[in-house]
Motif scaffolding. Structure first.
Motif, PDB file in Angstrom:
ATOM      1  N   LYS A 125       0.826  -1.210   0.000  1.00  0.00           N
ATOM      2  CA  LYS A 125       0.000   0.000   0.000  1.00  0.00           C
ATOM      3  C   LYS A 125       0.857   1.255   0.000  1.00  0.00           C
ATOM      4  O   LYS A 125       0.584   2.220  -0.718  1.00  0.00           O
ATOM      5  CB  LYS A 125      -0.936  -0.003   1.216  1.00  0.00           C
ATOM      6  N   ARG A 126       1.901   1.238   0.826  1.00  0.00           N
ATOM      7  CA  ARG A 126       2.786   2.406   0.876  1.00  0.00           C
ATOM      8  C   ARG A 126       3.505   2.611  -0.458  1.00  0.00           C
ATOM      9  O   ARG A 126       3.668   3.750  -0.918  1.00  0.00           O
ATOM     10  CB  ARG A 126       3.796   2.238   2.007  1.00  0.00           C
ATOM     11  N   GLN A 172       1.051   4.020  -2.920  1.00  0.00           N
ATOM     12  CA  GLN A 172       0.774   5.420  -2.585  1.00  0.00           C
ATOM     13  C   GLN A 172       1.888   6.331  -3.077  1.00  0.00           C
ATOM     14  O   GLN A 172       1.634   7.404  -3.624  1.00  0.00           O
ATOM     15  CB  GLN A 172       0.594   5.553  -1.074  1.00  0.00           C
ATOM     16  N   ARG A 173       3.143   5.917  -2.883  1.00  0.00           N
ATOM     17  CA  ARG A 173       4.265   6.733  -3.343  1.00  0.00           C
ATOM     18  C   ARG A 173       4.294   6.820  -4.862  1.00  0.00           C
ATOM     19  O   ARG A 173       4.566   7.877  -5.429  1.00  0.00           O
ATOM     20  CB  ARG A 173       5.585   6.159  -2.813  1.00  0.00           C
ATOM     21  N   ALA A 204       1.710   6.474  -6.851  1.00  0.00           N
ATOM     22  CA  ALA A 204       0.556   7.276  -7.283  1.00  0.00           C
ATOM     23  C   ALA A 204       0.809   8.769  -7.083  1.00  0.00           C
ATOM     24  O   ALA A 204       0.265   9.600  -7.816  1.00  0.00           O
ATOM     25  CB  ALA A 204      -0.694   6.848  -6.511  1.00  0.00           C
ATOM     26  N   SER A 205       1.652   9.125  -6.110  1.00  0.00           N
ATOM     27  CA  SER A 205       1.930  10.542  -5.848  1.00  0.00           C
ATOM     28  C   SER A 205       2.700  11.197  -6.987  1.00  0.00           C
ATOM     29  O   SER A 205       2.796  12.427  -7.046  1.00  0.00           O
ATOM     30  CB  SER A 205       2.711  10.694  -4.539  1.00  0.00           C
ATOM     31  N   GLU A 223      -5.689   3.030  -6.205  1.00  0.00           N
ATOM     32  CA  GLU A 223      -4.869   3.913  -5.368  1.00  0.00           C
ATOM     33  C   GLU A 223      -4.830   5.325  -5.945  1.00  0.00           C
ATOM     34  O   GLU A 223      -4.890   6.318  -5.206  1.00  0.00           O
ATOM     35  CB  GLU A 223      -3.457   3.343  -5.235  1.00  0.00           C
ATOM     36  N   ARG A 254      -7.901   7.204  -5.065  1.00  0.00           N
ATOM     37  CA  ARG A 254      -7.923   7.682  -3.682  1.00  0.00           C
ATOM     38  C   ARG A 254      -7.239   9.045  -3.547  1.00  0.00           C
ATOM     39  O   ARG A 254      -7.554   9.814  -2.648  1.00  0.00           O
ATOM     40  CB  ARG A 254      -7.240   6.671  -2.755  1.00  0.00           C
ATOM     41  N   GLN A 255      -6.277   9.306  -4.427  1.00  0.00           N
ATOM     42  CA  GLN A 255      -5.454  10.504  -4.272  1.00  0.00           C
ATOM     43  C   GLN A 255      -5.813  11.626  -5.237  1.00  0.00           C
ATOM     44  O   GLN A 255      -5.560  12.788  -4.927  1.00  0.00           O
ATOM     45  CB  GLN A 255      -3.973  10.140  -4.482  1.00  0.00           C
ATOM     46  N   ASP A 285     -11.731   2.433   0.411  1.00  0.00           N
ATOM     47  CA  ASP A 285     -10.910   2.041   1.553  1.00  0.00           C
ATOM     48  C   ASP A 285     -11.191   0.582   1.905  1.00  0.00           C
ATOM     49  O   ASP A 285     -12.336   0.208   2.187  1.00  0.00           O
ATOM     50  CB  ASP A 285     -11.212   2.935   2.750  1.00  0.00           C
TER      51      ASP A 285
END
Length: 436
Positions: free
Chosen positions: A81-82, A85-86, A88-89, A126, A129-130, A220
């Protein structure tokens, strides 16, 4: 222009494309009727073909269900997940999200088709989500990367003809992947698609007032925290040691498979990798089981529909209908145009026989003699069948089921965008097979 064209395509598909289960029922009726009308088959025999073949894909069905489940469980681990997330950023806006998810899906699908289906869909969630982006196009972009799988490392047709003892070895011998997957024309097609597919997806991005967004909180899937542990069974369910005693040997087996025995990626190995990593990274059996409970909810379509496709495949093959379709396209081909017509015929057959290996078994007895008689390039013809099989997956909802299950969408939500990609990528692939 593409944004303009995608609007009626999306509306058309949303209005008229039925649920994939209805689609497979209609295909069953069409295949049976065509076998009776075109091949002059006895209706009783057609019914027997269908019934006898109905359960022939049970192993594959279970493999596909595990692709969905194990991929979901792996993506639901804290470390993955982390990482997602990175990654996707890196996308700063909606357009960047569309391009990024398409590229990730293309790379993953070229490595392995099962890996690509799951990774693309999970990464798309993901991103949603962002970033505020049209969710339909985001998932369609994740699925569109699947177009390259049969020209990639796990392409079933090129790997089949590169294997000693394959069923056409007496006719064509063993053809190495240097002449198929890593040939100039195939790599050129893949390179073009890596440019065209993300660009087309980006250009189809709807205006904000026409976009469909998803509430990030609905995506989520974080498991509930563990409460007070009081029973001995709960200690086992939350034991790190128990999970690692099974998960770590699983990873060691994979190291042995790849490094010492020189094994490659296949569907079973992908599932074993996903499962072993999920066991280790979830750290406890309870967290894994909670994630499994969420993952399995989306598997209903795979369970009920894949047997119907197995029955359709049996009708097409046993009745001779697939062979007739292939022969019809080949009958007016020349040595130069045979790859093109092989590509088109494979695209049509794929609507009824959505299996690369099964399709090659049907079409090879037609295409290979035609290539020899016309003096056409056999490797190019084989790859044309492979690309045709991959191409119409953009219209055939069979392979989209795991993606749709992960995303929580229906086929009609994404297939309008995929329809535009179907026409554009079809031109790119056809030109590549003919002129590269």
């Amino acid at each position: 222009m593409l944004k303009f064209l995608s609007r009626p395509a999306v509306r058309l598909v949303e209005r008229y494309l039925p649920d994939p289960y209805i689609f497979v029922l209609l295909l069953t009726i069409i295949a049976a009727a065509a076998a009776i009308a075109v091949e002059r088959q006895n209706p009783l025999l057609v019914m027997r073909y269908w019934g006898d073949g109905f359960w022939s894909l049970l192993t594959f069905s279970m493999q596909m269900l595990l692709v969905l489940v194990t991929g979901f469980m792996l993506a639901n681990t804290p470390p993955v997940k982390r990482l997602l997330q990175r990654l996707a950023s890196l996308a700063k806006n909606a357009g960047g999200a569309i391009i990024l998810v398409t590229l990730v899906s293309l790379v993953a699908s070229w490595i392995n088709w099962g890996f690509g289906l799951v990774v693309g869909a999970l990464f798309a969630k993901e991103l949603a989500r962002q970033i505020r982006v049209d969710y339909r196009l985001l998932i369609a972009s994740a699925y569109s990367g699947f177009i390259v799988w049969h020209g990639g490392l796990a392409g079933s047709i090129p790997l089949t003809i590169a294997t000693d003892g394959h069923f056409t070895v007496d006719r064509i011998g063993v053809i190495g992947t240097g002449s198929t997957i890593f040939s100039f024309f195939n790599l050129a097609i893949v390179a073009c698609l890596f440019i065209v597919v993300p660009l087309v997806n980006r250009l189809m991005l709807p205006d904000e007032q026409e976009s469909v967004y998803v509430d990030p909180t609905l995506l989520d899937d974080t498991p509930e925290p563990v409460g007070h542990i009081s029973r001995p069974a709960e200690y086992l369910e939350n034991s790190h040691i128990l999970a690692w005693l099974v998960g770590i040997p699983g990873l060691l087996f994979l190291l042995d498979h790849f490094l010492l025995r020189g094994g490659g990626l296949n569907l079973n190995i992908v599932n074993f990798l996903f499962l072993s990593l999920a066991i280790v990274l979830h750290r406890t059996p309870r967290r894994l089981l909670d994630s499994l409970h969420e993952a399995i909810k989306g598997g209903a379509g795979i369970v009920i529909q894949f047997p119907f496709y197995a029955g359709i495949m049996a009708i097409m093959i046993e009745s001779g209908l697939a062979e007739t379709l292939s022969e019809g396209f080949v009958s007016f081909a020349t040595s130069d145009t045979l790859p093109f017509w092989s590509f088109i015929s494979a695209g049509v057959v794929n609507m009824f026989v959505p299996s690369g290996g099964g399709q090659w078994a049907v079409q090879a007895p037609v295409m290979l003699p035609a290539a020899e008689a016309l003096g056409a390039d056999i490797t190019r013809v084989a790859m044309a069948v492979a690309w045709g099989d991959a191409w119409t997956n953009l219209l055939q909802p069979f392979w989209a089921l795991p993606v749709l299950a992960i995303a929580g969408l229906k086929a009609k939500d994404i297939m309008g965008f995929c329809l535009i990609q179907l026409f554009i990528t079809g031109v790119v692939i056809a030109l590549g097979l003919t002129y590269f």
